[in-house]
Design a protein around this motif. Structure first.
Motif, mmCIF file in Angstrom:
data_model
loop_
_atom_site.group_PDB
_atom_site.id
_atom_site.type_symbol
_atom_site.label_atom_id
_atom_site.label_comp_id
_atom_site.label_asym_id
_atom_site.label_seq_id
_atom_site.Cartn_x
_atom_site.Cartn_y
_atom_site.Cartn_z
ATOM 1 N N LEU A 542 -5.197 -4.839 -0.447
ATOM 2 C CA LEU A 542 -4.149 -3.909 -0.887
ATOM 3 C C LEU A 542 -2.824 -4.238 -0.220
ATOM 4 C CD1 LEU A 542 -5.949 -0.441 -1.061
ATOM 5 C CD2 LEU A 542 -5.393 -2.002 -2.906
ATOM 6 N N ARG A 543 -2.900 -4.789 0.986
ATOM 7 C CA ARG A 543 -1.667 -5.090 1.695
ATOM 8 C C ARG A 543 -0.849 -6.172 0.997
ATOM 9 N NH1 ARG A 543 -3.303 -7.043 5.969
ATOM 10 N NH2 ARG A 543 -1.702 -6.785 7.539
ATOM 11 N N ARG A 544 -1.458 -6.886 0.075
ATOM 12 C CA ARG A 544 -0.716 -7.906 -0.663
ATOM 13 C C ARG A 544 -0.070 -7.336 -1.935
ATOM 14 N NH1 ARG A 544 -5.385 -11.671 -1.733
ATOM 15 N NH2 ARG A 544 -6.553 -11.013 0.096
ATOM 16 N N THR A 545 -0.141 -6.035 -2.155
ATOM 17 C CA THR A 545 0.313 -5.488 -3.446
ATOM 18 C C THR A 545 1.535 -4.578 -3.278
ATOM 19 O OG1 THR A 545 -0.982 -3.470 -3.250
ATOM 20 C CG2 THR A 545 -2.094 -5.404 -4.153
ATOM 21 N N HIS A 546 2.097 -4.186 -4.419
ATOM 22 C CA HIS A 546 3.216 -3.243 -4.421
ATOM 23 C C HIS A 546 2.743 -1.829 -4.106
ATOM 24 C CE1 HIS A 546 6.053 -6.092 -5.940
ATOM 25 N NE2 HIS A 546 5.238 -6.423 -6.916
ATOM 26 N N LEU A 547 1.476 -1.569 -4.352
ATOM 27 C CA LEU A 547 0.978 -0.205 -4.230
ATOM 28 C C LEU A 547 1.374 0.415 -2.892
ATOM 29 C CD1 LEU A 547 -0.763 2.146 -5.327
ATOM 30 C CD2 LEU A 547 -2.689 1.147 -4.132
ATOM 31 N N LEU A 548 1.200 -0.360 -1.809
ATOM 32 C CA LEU A 548 1.451 0.230 -0.492
ATOM 33 C C LEU A 548 2.912 0.603 -0.311
ATOM 34 C CD1 LEU A 548 -0.930 -1.268 2.104
ATOM 35 C CD2 LEU A 548 -1.291 0.259 0.197
ATOM 36 N N LYS A 549 3.820 -0.159 -0.965
ATOM 37 C CA LYS A 549 5.237 0.197 -0.859
ATOM 38 C C LYS A 549 5.536 1.446 -1.688
ATOM 39 C CE LYS A 549 6.037 -4.559 -0.396
ATOM 40 N NZ LYS A 549 5.776 -5.586 -1.409
ATOM 41 N N GLU A 550 4.896 1.512 -2.852
ATOM 42 C CA GLU A 550 5.218 2.592 -3.789
ATOM 43 C C GLU A 550 4.453 3.882 -3.501
ATOM 44 O OE1 GLU A 550 4.329 0.799 -7.520
ATOM 45 O OE2 GLU A 550 5.982 -0.637 -7.331
ATOM 46 N N LEU A 551 3.405 3.775 -2.702
ATOM 47 C CA LEU A 551 2.553 4.939 -2.461
ATOM 48 C C LEU A 551 3.400 6.097 -1.924
ATOM 49 C CD1 LEU A 551 -0.474 5.730 -2.537
ATOM 50 C CD2 LEU A 551 -0.560 5.221 -0.101
ATOM 51 N N THR A 552 3.286 7.260 -2.568
ATOM 52 C CA THR A 552 4.126 8.387 -2.147
ATOM 53 C C THR A 552 3.677 8.943 -0.803
ATOM 54 O OG1 THR A 552 2.717 9.799 -3.504
ATOM 55 C CG2 THR A 552 4.791 9.071 -4.485
ATOM 56 N N GLY A 553 2.396 8.784 -0.491
ATOM 57 C CA GLY A 553 1.909 9.341 0.763
ATOM 58 C C GLY A 553 1.579 8.263 1.779
ATOM 59 N N GLU A 554 0.614 8.558 2.650
ATOM 60 C CA GLU A 554 0.263 7.651 3.745
ATOM 61 C C GLU A 554 -1.160 7.130 3.602
ATOM 62 O OE1 GLU A 554 1.146 8.623 7.951
ATOM 63 O OE2 GLU A 554 2.044 10.425 7.085
ATOM 64 N N ILE A 555 -1.470 6.142 4.454
ATOM 65 C CA ILE A 555 -2.851 5.686 4.537
ATOM 66 C C ILE A 555 -3.370 6.069 5.913
ATOM 67 C CG2 ILE A 555 -4.353 3.674 4.519
ATOM 68 C CD1 ILE A 555 -2.540 2.422 2.518
ATOM 69 N N PHE A 556 -4.398 6.917 5.943
ATOM 70 C CA PHE A 556 -4.913 7.399 7.214
ATOM 71 C C PHE A 556 -6.176 6.642 7.603
ATOM 72 C CE2 PHE A 556 -2.545 10.925 5.360
ATOM 73 C CZ PHE A 556 -1.758 11.329 6.429
ATOM 74 N N LEU A 557 -6.286 6.365 8.902
ATOM 75 C CA LEU A 557 -7.466 5.647 9.379
ATOM 76 C C LEU A 557 -8.721 6.460 9.094
ATOM 77 C CD1 LEU A 557 -8.554 3.186 10.960
ATOM 78 C CD2 LEU A 557 -8.403 4.581 13.019
#
Lengths: 590, 590
Positions: A542-557
């Protein structure tokens, strides 16, 4: 290092010592005694002269000793593969003709080449496609077909056919010609062998024999039956009264010769050989793995392909038919203490001696006795409890096993196995396209989150967490979109959606598109989308995609981090869910 | 209730009012204007007389208005389906013959029956098999093929072929016969249309037009091109100088007739019709879903099958060819404010009026203009960035898209799509057979457990926890056994093995057997086997098996419960793991 991977003998041979030698010799003697009747019988099952069974039990064992990775696997003729050989060769010529024998030898050659090729390209994983229910199904059905096909020798009539229906019809048509002497010998041998299997061992133990000796005596049962019935036929001259016997067989070692290379013949045998290869491999590898695990040893499935291929080529070069690792013979080898593949080589020597000196003694051996040994052996393969178990556990697997059993009985192993494999795959794909998801909440007093419908868990009105219980792939991408948007639509007070990814084992390109779409749609609806517990391999992607930039929220451990951050006041304004899934299933998870 | 599921018009028709009526009428006018050139052009692409395009845009729209679940989908001739129609009909007869037309009409009938049948049996999920990369791949490749196939009309030469190679060869062979007048018109129209698409709208906005008006003017571009080039040809008499035009077309409504029912013909068209049905359905449903989601409406894929089937039957009964929901026309309908499927019915009336009164005006319309509209439309379908994106994200999906593109270009849509679908399935199964597992430990200060190789987590020497990252199925059952026994063998101090099942979304019969075997093997080795975080649906199943009785250890609700129970002194004798996966991937999970 590299060489010993392809020639495992270089590995175990280096530490070979006297202890291993005496263990291997002992095992070889026992296996040889057991193997002689078995080899003769399975050649008969394959529609071949019995001596061919001996031929197929010499060089193939030598080849496996060189290339095999299992210490205890014993290769040679086995029931299911012999049945498949008969089916394939019967398409070419009639049993008993030289063309039929040539076809059987060619089958071993083609199958050997296929196996070696698959081994070189490391295609052993393809055997995964044969699920346990499919394997269990075709073995059960084959056992029934084999037992039925042997009834003709027991009755002394002729009847041929590939499927159970054909065999039963042929038997019914000719049953009036039953030869009473043959039937007497057949039933006698059958009864004796059943008794040996079930009653002899306890009896011997009761009269004071040790367990090993009792075991050995039991294994020698078929030899006893052979000796006794041969003596009866010879003594009473029953061979002149219609009892069919093995008859004249050439004395000596197998002829060394190249198999017929006739392109037309090979093309006709191709499909049959492929099935023989794959099914033989699966059977052999299962046996090898079971035995290796008992002694905490390992096997290498890809090298096993090479070894079985070499064994089949060796069989073909010495006038034999397709072979593979057999269950009962390997177990005997294992129990008798075989320490290395050298035991197999010694067994080969034993069989070679038998072909040199014993064959004249087999003249009066009645075929009915061999059939009785086959019937007793294969009926242990029939497992009718399995379908019942599967019905209770998994309807999907039940469908696969029943389809395999029924189609094998009706139309032969190839149809049965192909149907079973296709059906298993189709059901697997169907299942993957209809996954499970659950809205989860916090188990009180823990950092653990479970299904609100199964557990009384803490929920916050503004946060919805959906645990996605499947890899996101193209097969189910529409499902996720529908599920999440549906859940959100019916809970208008939700501000944050957390997708808990603890069970998401992969996200393919179609799944990624769905996540991107969801993120956009939820943003339109004023809902922030978060992810939690994303696993390493998935996150790497996922880190290679746009999704992480566009994601409105956060990614929690962890999901707990997400809940604490998004619903810090859950203790005040949160509520407990009311589980509505039946009391029985509610216990789930404990 | 039941009836309105199959006739959604009963649902939305009940609340139909004046506001919906005026919205629908407005949308119908705009879509009609856009649809006339499109229908003529796609009929040309399908190798049919242009008027057939009009026929295929009347009754099918009425049928969809009755049965469709999307409020805004616009059905009719579309590019990809027209190309597939041409490919299938070309196997029967030559374009221009009555047999060719009959084949196209029969294709619509067969495809209609197939779609209705699939809808009744609720087989819409089968479309899941077409992954996004495969769909994207064949649409890109089809766009290229269509554009190439239209060059012949632009050049005024003849050239036919199904694959790109055939088309390019045919073009190269005849390029010397290019008609300069045709080329002038074709390039002129092409240039104009490209400018309309890219330059007109900004210009109109700059000179003060509102966005809606500017949009409308842009959409009307093809109509303008048609009017202008028709006028040129008529005025300068170029039709006598080799410029091919639409020519005489029958005035009036489509003839109502039953399609030819010729069993031989139908059998030959079966495969082609199947592809047209499935691909048309996938294209249509994607469009419908995208648009429905924008207005928070829903669609029912199974009912969509019925609706598209009815549309195709209607097309066939009125002398038309296969239709489906198209992207550009539906977007125009949506943007123009269509409120209900009635907009489609009104559009049908508009096209009917056009076939009654406009067809004589089309006599001088040059084919080159129609080809220019096709080329401009399909080139927007070509997405060459997609393969690059997929290469970066997922090699598996990249392989699928490239195989689909290349094989579609080389051998046509059927081969391309079949290869793409099979390859996607094979790669999916291959992937499922090689899953991931991780040894996990406790993230300090939390109840959360992560991979020891990615995070510095607390481990206890006597407890090993393996998180299994895949459903346990027959495809990977050997893998789990090998992984777990390998991990245990290399950590002899372990007394308790916990299989953390948070990511195990299912356990089939083969998986169950492996768990039973593992439990036994570990017991032999003195290791107790526990499970943690088993999900509800999985647990429901396991409770029906012997495994739970035989399990040497316990089943813990959470992994934290397991760790606290089995390693209460982890705080004292535990140690921190040293992550060894690269710093980049180590950030994973946050």
């Amino acid at each position: 290092m590299k060489l010993s991977r392809y020639l495992p003998i270089l590995d175990w041979g280096r530490s070979y010592d006297g202890a291993a030698l005496s263990n291997d010799m002992m095992a070889a003697v026992i296996v040889t005694i057991m193997l002689i009747p078995q080899s003769l019988a399975y050649a008969l099952l394959a529609g071949l002269p019995p001596v061919v069974g001996l031929y197929a039990s010499i060089l193939p064992l030598m080849a496996y000793a060189l290339f095999g990775t299992s210490r205890t696997l014993s290769v040679g003729p086995v029931a299911v593969v012999s049945l498949m050989t008969a089916a394939a060769a019967a398409n070419i010529a009639e049993s008993g003709t030289p063309e039929y024998l040539a076809a059987a030898i060619a089958l071993a050659a083609i199958s050997g080449l296929m196996l070696v090729t698959m081994g070189i390209f490391r295609l052993g994983f393809l055997a995964n496609l044969l699920s346990h229910p499919v394997v269990s199904g075709f073995i059960t059905a084959s056992g029934i077909i084999i037992a039925a096909s042997q009834l003709k020798h027991l009755l002394g009539i002729s009847a041929s056919g590939e499927s159970l229906v054909e065999i039963v019809e042929a038997l019914a048509a000719n049953v009036s010609e039953t030869n009473p002497n043959t039937l007497a010998i057949g039933l006698g041998a059958l009864g004796f062998l059943v008794w040996v299997r079930n009653g002899l061992k306890p009896l011997l133990r009761r009269i004071g024999l040790g367990p090993t000796a009792a075991d050995f005596a039991t294994k020698a049962g078929p030899v006893l039956a052979i000796v006794a019935t041969t003596a009866i036929v010879a003594g009473l001259g029953w061979d002149k009264q219609g009892v069919r016997t093995v008859g004249e067989i050439p004395v000596g070692l197998p002829p060394f010769a190249l198999p017929d290379f006739d392109l037309g013949l090979w093309r006709e045998l191709l499909v049959g050989a492929l099935f023989i290869s794959v099914i033989g491999f699966v059977e052999s590898v299962s046996v090898a793995q079971t035995l290796a695990a008992k002694r905490r040893q390992g096997i290498d499935p890809d090298q096993e392909l090479v070894a079985l291929g070499a064994s089949n080529l060796a069989s073909s070069f010495s006038g034999g038919f397709p072979v593979t690792g057999g269950f009962s013979r390997s177990v005997v080898n294992f129990d008798a203490g075989a320490a290395t593949p050298a035991a197999g080589a010694f067994t080969a020597v034993g069989i070679a001696l038998a072909s040199l000196f014993l064959t004249p003694l087999l003249y009066y051996l009645p075929l009915a006795t061999l059939s009785a040994t086959i019937i007793v052996a294969v009926l242990t393969l029939v497992d009718l409890k399995k379908p019942v178990e599967l019905w209770q556990y998994s309807k999907r697997d039940f469908i696969a096993i029943m389809a395999t059993i029924i189609l094998t009985l009706v139309d032969g192993i190839e149809t049965g196995v192909l149907t079973g494999v296709s059906l298993s795959l189709a059901l697997f794909v169907f299942h993957a396209s209809r996954p499970h998801a659950a809205i989860v909440g916090q188990v009180p007093g823990t950092e653990h989150f479970r299904n609100v419908r199964r557990h009384a868990v803490i929920c916050a009105p503004n946060v919805m967490t959906i645990r996605v219980d499947e890899a996101l792939t193209y097969l189910n991408s529409r499902w996720l979109e529908k599920t999440v948007l549906g859940d959100i639509a019916s809970n208008p007070e939700v501000e944050h959606l957390v997708l808990m990814f603890s069970a998401v084992n992969g996200v393919d390109a179609s799944g990624l598109e769905v996540l991107e779409t969801l993120n956009r749609r939820l943003a339109d609806a004023g809902v922030t989308m978060h992810l939690s517990e994303v696993k390493g391999p998935v996150m790497d992607r996922l880190r290679r995609t746009h999704l992480l930039k566009e994601l409105t929220g956060e990614i929690f451990l962890s999901q707990n981090d997400a809940f604490e951050a998004l619903a810090p006041e859950a203790g005040v304004n949160g509520y407990l869910s009311k589980p509505d899934i039946t009391p029985e299933s509610r216990e789930t998870g404990r």
